[in-house]
Design an enzyme around this catalytic site. Sequence first.
Site, PDB file in Angstrom:
ATOM      1  N   THR A 189      40.797  24.945  83.328  1.00  0.00           N
ATOM      2  CA  THR A 189      41.693  23.918  83.870  1.00  0.00           C
ATOM      3  C   THR A 189      41.247  23.489  85.260  1.00  0.00           C
ATOM      4  O   THR A 189      40.643  24.264  85.996  1.00  0.00           O
ATOM      5  CB  THR A 189      43.154  24.417  83.947  1.00  0.00           C
ATOM      6  OG1 THR A 189      43.221  25.569  84.777  1.00  0.00           O
ATOM      7  CG2 THR A 189      43.704  24.725  82.566  1.00  0.00           C
ATOM      8  N   GLU A 197      48.048  21.889  86.005  1.00  0.00           N
ATOM      9  CA  GLU A 197      46.824  22.482  85.485  1.00  0.00           C
ATOM     10  C   GLU A 197      46.340  21.607  84.335  1.00  0.00           C
ATOM     11  O   GLU A 197      46.975  21.537  83.290  1.00  0.00           O
ATOM     12  CB  GLU A 197      47.077  23.911  85.029  1.00  0.00           C
ATOM     13  CG  GLU A 197      47.509  24.811  86.184  1.00  0.00           C
ATOM     14  CD  GLU A 197      47.665  26.265  85.796  1.00  0.00           C
ATOM     15  OE1 GLU A 197      47.000  26.710  84.834  1.00  0.00           O
ATOM     16  OE2 GLU A 197      48.447  26.956  86.456  1.00  0.00           O
ATOM     17  N   ASN A 235      42.782  22.108  88.806  1.00  0.00           N
ATOM     18  CA  ASN A 235      44.054  22.198  89.514  1.00  0.00           C
ATOM     19  C   ASN A 235      44.080  21.264  90.708  1.00  0.00           C
ATOM     20  O   ASN A 235      43.125  21.187  91.473  1.00  0.00           O
ATOM     21  CB  ASN A 235      44.267  23.636  89.991  1.00  0.00           C
ATOM     22  CG  ASN A 235      44.327  24.601  88.834  1.00  0.00           C
ATOM     23  OD1 ASN A 235      45.320  24.674  88.139  1.00  0.00           O
ATOM     24  ND2 ASN A 235      43.249  25.319  88.607  1.00  0.00           N
TER      25      ASN A 235
END
Length: 171
Positions: free
Chosen positions: A46, A98, A48
């Site tokens: 992910t 995320e 962020n």
Amino acid sequence: MLIIRLLSNAIKSKLPKMSRPFLPLFIEGEVIKGFGRGSKELGCPTANYPLSVVKTLPEQIEPGVYYGFAKIGGGPVYKMVANIGWCPFYKNEEMSIETHVIHYCGPDFYGEYLKTIIVGYLRAEMNFDSLDKLILAINADIANAITFLDFPDAQKLVNHDFFVSSKLGEK
């Protein structure tokens, strides 16, 4: 099976249309290092956003899993799925965004400028009693996002000016 249930409910309710009053939602900012669990524990890397970006979200946004499109720096536009909230399984203390960029196979892009357009809402944020069940739900979310992002309402946003306009901080 989770994928089939989520998908059939969404199709029945025509979820791929902009299902929340604040959608589509345009988010941009520099990618920061997260908790490091996406790739390692979940098999789902992910990107962020910093807390300063998270704090700009509309007040009425509901914690949950969303889908849309993402562009990393000057690269192509990809499909994406994002969790916006507190990640109850991990008991985060601060809200986060995320973003999993689907089918992106390049290097880490910490410090790159990420633009996302959130197109729709998949489900509420929820807790899971095991890591395996969380991974199953994430895989279902990705599969559903891929399907929904092929719908005409979503496809209209792939070439949105947001992805072509240059921002001061963009790399």
